[in-house]
Motif scaffolding. Sequence first.
Motif, PDB file in Angstrom:
ATOM      1  N   LYS A 296       0.823  -1.211   0.000  1.00 27.29           N
ATOM      2  CA  LYS A 296       0.000   0.000   0.000  1.00 27.29           C
ATOM      3  C   LYS A 296       0.849   1.250   0.000  1.00 27.29           C
ATOM      4  O   LYS A 296       0.577   2.217  -0.739  1.00 27.29           O
ATOM      5  N   HIS A 297       1.905   1.246   0.800  1.00 25.25           N
ATOM      6  CA  HIS A 297       2.755   2.434   0.883  1.00 25.25           C
ATOM      7  C   HIS A 297       3.580   2.628  -0.387  1.00 25.25           C
ATOM      8  O   HIS A 297       3.731   3.749  -0.879  1.00 25.25           O
ATOM      9  N   VAL A 298       4.110   1.553  -0.930  1.00 23.89           N
ATOM     10  CA  VAL A 298       4.895   1.655  -2.168  1.00 23.89           C
ATOM     11  C   VAL A 298       4.010   2.165  -3.301  1.00 23.89           C
ATOM     12  O   VAL A 298       4.421   3.011  -4.108  1.00 23.89           O
TER      13      VAL A 298
ATOM     14  N   ASP B 241       0.077  -4.874  -9.509  1.00 25.64           N
ATOM     15  CA  ASP B 241       0.127  -6.270  -9.078  1.00 25.64           C
ATOM     16  C   ASP B 241       0.417  -6.432  -7.592  1.00 25.64           C
ATOM     17  O   ASP B 241       0.306  -7.536  -7.059  1.00 25.64           O
ATOM     18  N   LEU B 242       0.821  -5.358  -6.912  1.00 24.47           N
ATOM     19  CA  LEU B 242       1.141  -5.447  -5.491  1.00 24.47           C
ATOM     20  C   LEU B 242      -0.138  -5.500  -4.650  1.00 24.47           C
ATOM     21  O   LEU B 242      -1.063  -4.724  -4.852  1.00 24.47           O
ATOM     22  N   GLU B 243      -0.152  -6.398  -3.705  1.00 23.86           N
ATOM     23  CA  GLU B 243      -1.241  -6.434  -2.728  1.00 23.86           C
ATOM     24  C   GLU B 243      -0.955  -5.390  -1.646  1.00 23.86           C
ATOM     25  O   GLU B 243       0.195  -5.186  -1.246  1.00 23.86           O
ATOM     26  N   ASP B 244      -2.001  -4.736  -1.163  1.00 23.58           N
ATOM     27  CA  ASP B 244      -1.814  -3.683  -0.163  1.00 23.58           C
ATOM     28  C   ASP B 244      -1.079  -4.171   1.076  1.00 23.58           C
ATOM     29  O   ASP B 244      -0.241  -3.458   1.643  1.00 23.58           O
ATOM     30  N   ASP B 245      -1.400  -5.394   1.523  1.00 26.95           N
ATOM     31  CA  ASP B 245      -0.817  -5.886   2.767  1.00 26.95           C
ATOM     32  C   ASP B 245       0.477  -6.667   2.557  1.00 26.95           C
ATOM     33  O   ASP B 245       1.013  -7.265   3.503  1.00 26.95           O
ATOM     34  N   ALA B 246       1.002  -6.666   1.340  1.00 28.65           N
ATOM     35  CA  ALA B 246       2.243  -7.391   1.057  1.00 28.65           C
ATOM     36  C   ALA B 246       3.437  -6.691   1.698  1.00 28.65           C
ATOM     37  O   ALA B 246       3.485  -5.465   1.778  1.00 28.65           O
ATOM     38  N   SER B 247       4.392  -7.477   2.176  1.00 29.85           N
ATOM     39  CA  SER B 247       5.665  -6.928   2.642  1.00 29.85           C
ATOM     40  C   SER B 247       6.556  -6.738   1.422  1.00 29.85           C
ATOM     41  O   SER B 247       6.834  -7.694   0.695  1.00 29.85           O
ATOM     42  N   VAL B 248       6.999  -5.518   1.215  1.00 30.16           N
ATOM     43  CA  VAL B 248       7.757  -5.185   0.004  1.00 30.16           C
ATOM     44  C   VAL B 248       9.163  -4.747   0.373  1.00 30.16           C
ATOM     45  O   VAL B 248       9.365  -3.940   1.291  1.00 30.16           O
ATOM     46  N   ASP B 249      10.131  -5.301  -0.347  1.00 29.00           N
ATOM     47  CA  ASP B 249      11.526  -4.904  -0.200  1.00 29.00           C
ATOM     48  C   ASP B 249      11.950  -4.239  -1.500  1.00 29.00           C
ATOM     49  O   ASP B 249      12.009  -4.891  -2.546  1.00 29.00           O
ATOM     50  N   MET B 250      12.200  -2.945  -1.448  1.00 22.83           N
ATOM     51  CA  MET B 250      12.596  -2.208  -2.638  1.00 22.83           C
ATOM     52  C   MET B 250      14.057  -1.807  -2.500  1.00 22.83           C
ATOM     53  O   MET B 250      14.429  -1.137  -1.537  1.00 22.83           O
TER      54      MET B 250
END
Length: 226
Positions: free
Chosen positions: A16-18, A94-103
Amino acid sequence: MTTILNSPTGLQSTGKHVKALFGAVLPHVAAEEDQRHPVALTKLHLEVSDGELRLIGTDRYTLAVVRWPLTAAVRSFATRFSVATGRISKIIADLEDDASVDMRIKKTKLIITAGETTWVVPGMTGAPIDPPWRRSLGKYLSPADVPVGRILIDPKFLARLESAKALLKPETPVAFHLRGENKPVIVTLGTVFLALVMPIRELGADKDLLPTRPLDGWFDLVDEEN
């Protein structure tokens, strides 16, 4: 979470933040299929400096800059490159809002990982890719002419004005008439539409969310290259 390619610079956040970071800038980037725009204006520009991520987009009509502190950064690491907006748009869709994302940001590469999926976005550098966005900001933003007043508007109310555009030709401009800090903004479309947008009164605003001098940091950003 595993550090991708041992990159020391990056941001760990949620989908969500990304999406919010990129989504704030993408509407200001020129459409790639519009051949009237130089190639620099059809790309999303990315910078890292002093432990901070910057995202920049412009089509000459509007310009937007997002600044956000990185969660992992080497202060001496700095880079700047541009990426294809279509690629970024597809990734954030394609990103889910609650996914943990490493950028992760390499010298000319953006790497985004969510779960078992990793996207690698190559960057483009140098002229004519880099938009002269600091020059544009510097032309209009300087401490000498900071306005003495400001009006606080919730963007969700501005979005309500979009439907009125159907009343006249699409190129008809919407006019905003300012009558003071605590008075409503008067909005007109030709002679057929008028709306009032009520401001947020500073006395009632959350002081923690309202910087005392919100433009000061942007002056430094404009002067950074000098």
